[in-house]
Each structure stands twice: as structure tokens, then as C-alpha cells.
Scaffold this active site. Structure first.
Site, PDB file in Angstrom:
ATOM      1  N   GLY A  16       0.826  -1.221   0.000  1.00  0.00           N
ATOM      2  CA  GLY A  16       0.000   0.000   0.000  1.00  0.00           C
ATOM      3  C   GLY A  16       0.848   1.253   0.000  1.00  0.00           C
ATOM      4  O   GLY A  16       1.877   1.302   0.659  1.00  0.00           O
ATOM      5  N   ARG A  77       0.861  -5.037  -5.216  1.00  0.00           N
ATOM      6  CA  ARG A  77       1.112  -6.266  -4.457  1.00  0.00           C
ATOM      7  C   ARG A  77       1.262  -7.348  -5.520  1.00  0.00           C
ATOM      8  O   ARG A  77       0.340  -7.606  -6.273  1.00  0.00           O
ATOM      9  CB  ARG A  77      -0.052  -6.562  -3.503  1.00  0.00           C
ATOM     10  N   ASP A 108       5.133  -5.203   5.793  1.00  0.00           N
ATOM     11  CA  ASP A 108       5.361  -6.602   6.113  1.00  0.00           C
ATOM     12  C   ASP A 108       5.537  -7.515   4.877  1.00  0.00           C
ATOM     13  O   ASP A 108       6.517  -8.261   4.771  1.00  0.00           O
ATOM     14  CB  ASP A 108       4.100  -7.044   6.877  1.00  0.00           C
ATOM     15  N   THR A 131       4.318   2.400   5.691  1.00  0.00           N
ATOM     16  CA  THR A 131       2.925   1.945   5.813  1.00  0.00           C
ATOM     17  C   THR A 131       2.218   2.820   6.838  1.00  0.00           C
ATOM     18  O   THR A 131       2.809   3.174   7.858  1.00  0.00           O
ATOM     19  CB  THR A 131       2.817   0.461   6.239  1.00  0.00           C
ATOM     20  N   ASP A 133      -0.020   1.842   8.734  1.00  0.00           N
ATOM     21  CA  ASP A 133      -0.496   1.005   9.847  1.00  0.00           C
ATOM     22  C   ASP A 133       0.411   1.041  11.085  1.00  0.00           C
ATOM     23  O   ASP A 133      -0.024   0.703  12.172  1.00  0.00           O
ATOM     24  CB  ASP A 133      -0.634  -0.456   9.391  1.00  0.00           C
ATOM     25  N   ASP A 135       2.641  -0.983  11.943  1.00  0.00           N
ATOM     26  CA  ASP A 135       2.558  -2.308  12.559  1.00  0.00           C
ATOM     27  C   ASP A 135       3.856  -3.115  12.439  1.00  0.00           C
ATOM     28  O   ASP A 135       3.824  -4.340  12.500  1.00  0.00           O
ATOM     29  CB  ASP A 135       1.396  -3.100  11.931  1.00  0.00           C
ATOM     30  N   ARG A 177      -5.279  -2.410   9.272  1.00  0.00           N
ATOM     31  CA  ARG A 177      -5.229  -3.856   9.053  1.00  0.00           C
ATOM     32  C   ARG A 177      -5.451  -4.581  10.384  1.00  0.00           C
ATOM     33  O   ARG A 177      -6.449  -4.294  11.038  1.00  0.00           O
ATOM     34  CB  ARG A 177      -3.887  -4.258   8.420  1.00  0.00           C
TER      35      ARG A 177
END
Ligand code: F6P
Length: 326
Positions: A16, A77, A108, A131, A133, A135, A177
Site C-alpha cells: 500500500g 502487491r 510486512d 505503511t 499502519d 505495525d 489492518r
């Protein structure tokens, strides 16, 4: 003296898009050229490496992009890169283009692919976390997270006007996510009454408490931020509506507007520092690592760790959110 030749690097963005990716591309390009290393821009992520969508970049090719969201390199992706044949084609491209090492900017999935590729073909690869996120284990912040957080807060501030005027209960769904960093911190920054995050199952029970003790008693306005991985705003709103049909409930799913826009100063600086650090790491013969930032210091995190471990949510931050939402 380097153990391997470092005359030319390839740079790509994958997964993304995130605000600040362009600032990272700019920093990687300029830091490489500063060190007499040529730069080949790879378009559309790993797909471009497979199908040879490549262009040599000089310093001017990254002028006037630091303030733009998205990624000038495009992103994707890539399913083909998951196959051994796809990765073989990608390696063949590197050889024919004379690319000695890669800098990959993404999350990731990007680093999972990079780790396998690096192992199979002994390719030096350094990752930069991009990202919204936030994360990824091993870094306090990822590029794009701060901008997305600010965008969410701006949106929630606006939603609050309607929530207050109509005395409504709003469920606002944010991205992330499987992670709740955007939800928890936007809830704190926007003064939301509750945050539903995947990391804490108890946050759902706290929602009942909020309804019973807060919204129900005074019938004022309330905003609940729901992480997309925390059950979804629509489902939460449906459940509450079934229990308390008298409440005026609305759902707002912020969606992709959270991912766009001009990067914040924080993300531009982070991306610039990480871009330079990625080239320095390659010059230092580091490979299969992600650049991270911990306590404002740049660190190198092995891909294996960044991918394998879950980034922990701080209990003290969750505590702050709970104390302030009474
Ligand atoms: O990883 C970034 C992210 O925006 C997530 O927060 C979200 O779950 C996902 O990507 C959405 O992906 P897509 O743009 O493919 O719908």
C-alpha cells in the site's frame, strides 16, 4: 573496502502507498548519488523488477516530490514474486541491468518477499518501513503513520460537529489492518469516548460501559473509533442499535482518504533520515535488514525480526485513553 560491488542500486515501493514514500525515494536517490552510486528506479514494485520497468534516476528526477503523497514509482502487491519463477526473472533483471543491491520501501509483505529473494540469490537488500499502519516490529514509527493519524484527527474533529449538534453516537472506522495504533492514538488525539482495537478484547466490553454510564445517562454526543481489525464499525453499530434502538447512531468509514495527502513534516524528516540510513547501511555491508527508528535513533532490524514479531501496544497509552474517556 566493500565485499561486494556497490556501483548501482535499485529502488522500489511495494504494498500500500503511504505519505512520505516520495520523500524516501528522494533521500535514497540523492544519498546514493552523493556516494557515487548509480540509481535505477523500478516501477510498480516487484512486478516492475520482473517485467523490467526500469529507469535510471539522477538528482533532478526526484526534485519537487517531497511534499507529494503516494509514490512516483507506483506500487503493487505482486503475486508473481511469490513464485520461484517470478523471483528468477527478477534476479535476471538485476543482473542484466547491473543492479548490485536493492532498497525496498513498504511493509510486512514487502519485507517477506525481500527476505526470501535475498536468501535465494544472495542479493543485498535493505528495507525502509512505509505503511500507515505502524505495525512493524523494531521501529517506533513507520513512514506515513503520522500523516494518516493527523488526517483521521482532522476528520473526527469535523464529525464531532454533527455528533454534538444532533446528539448522535458515531462509530468511525479507521484503517490499520490487524493493528490498532491508528485507532488508539487518533481516539486520544481527537478526544473520542472509546477506541475498539484488535489488541484488547476488553475494549468491546468498555463500549457497553460507555453506553450505559455515559451516553445513556446524559444523551449527549459520543464518538467511538473502531479499528478495521477490531470488528468493524458497521457491526458494532448494528449490535448497539439492536440493544438500544432509541439512540441516533451513524457510521462513518474513513477509507482510503486516510492514505493520501501531503506528508507531515514528521514523515518527511523520518523518510529523509531512513533513506540516507538505507544507503549508509548498504555501504556498511548490511543486508536483509529494515531501517527503524527507536528513541529518535536510527537502528538496523533484521528482516527476520521485523516480520516475525508483533509490535506491542503500550499499556500506558491504552491506560491514558481509558482514563481520559470517562
Ligand atoms: O496497509 C495499509 C492499508 O491501508 C491497511 O490499513 C488496509 O487494511 C489496506 O491497506 C487496504 O488495502 P487496499 O488499498 O488494497 O484496499
Amino acid at each position: 573496502m566493500s565485499k561486494y560491488a556497490l556501483n548501482c542500486i535499485g529502488v522500489l515501493t511495494s504494498g500500500g502507498d503511504a505519505p512520505g514514500m516520495n520523500a524516501a525515494i528522494r533521500a535514497v536517490t540523492r544519498a546514493a548519488i552523493y556516494n557515487n552510486i548509480r540509481v535505477k528506479a523500478i516501477f510498480r514494485g516487484y512486478q516492475g523488477l520482473i517485467s523490467r520497468e526500469i529507469q535510471e534516476f539522477n538528482t533532478q528526477d526526484v526534485s519537487n516530490i517531497i511534499h507529494h503523497g503516494g509514490t512516483i514509482l507506483k506500487t503493487a502487491r505482486c503475486e508473481e514474486f511469490r513464485t520461484a519463477e517470478g523471483r528468477q526473472k527478477a534476479y535476471d533483471t538485476m543482473v542484466s541491468e547491473g543492479i548490485d543491491a536493492l532498497v525496498v520501501i513498504g511493509g510486512d509483505g514487502t519485507f517477506t518477499g525481500a527476505r526470501i529473494f535475498a536468501q535465494e540469490f544472495n542479493v543485498p537488500i535493505v528495507g525502509i518501513p512505509g505503511t500507515i499502519d505502524n505495525d512493524l516490529y523494531g521501529t517506533d514509527s513507520t513512514i506515513g503513520y503520522d500523516t494518516a493519524l493527523n488526517t483521521i484527527v482532522e476528520c473526527v474533529d469535523k464529525i464531532r460537529d454533527t455528533a454534538t449538534s444532533h446528539e448522535r453516537l458515531f462509530f468511525v472506522e479507521v484503517m490499520g489492518r490487524g493493528a490498532g495504533f491508528l485507532a488508539l492514538n487518533s481516539a486520544i488525539a481527537a478526544g473520542a469516548e472509546a477506541a475498539i482495537i484488535p489488541e484488547r478484547e476488553t475494549s468491546v466490553a468498555q463500549l457497553d460501559e460507555l453506553i450505559l454510564n455515559g451516553f445513556r445517562k446524559s444523551k449527549n454526543s459520543s464518538i467511538v473509533i473502531v479499528a478495521e481489525g477490531g470488528g468493524g464499525a458497521q457491526a458494532m453499530a448494528g449490535r448497539i442499535h439492536a440493544q438500544y434502538p432509541e439512540y441516533d447512531i451513524r457510521v462513518s468509514i474513513l477509507g482510503h482518504l486516510q492514505r493520501g495527502g501531503s506528508p507531515s513534516a514528521f514523515d518527511r524528516i523520518l523518510a529523509s533520515r531512513m533513506g540516507v540510513a538505507a544507503i549508509e547501511a548498504l555501504l556498511d555491508e548490511q543486508r536483509s535488514i529494515m531501517i527503524g527508528i527507536v528513541n529518535d535513533e536510527i537502528v538496523n532490524v533484521p528482516f527476520t525480526k521485523a516480520i516475525k514479531y508483533d509490535k506491542q501496544m503500550s499499556d500506558s497509552v491504552i491506560n491514558v485513553s481509558q482514563i481520559l474517556s470517562i
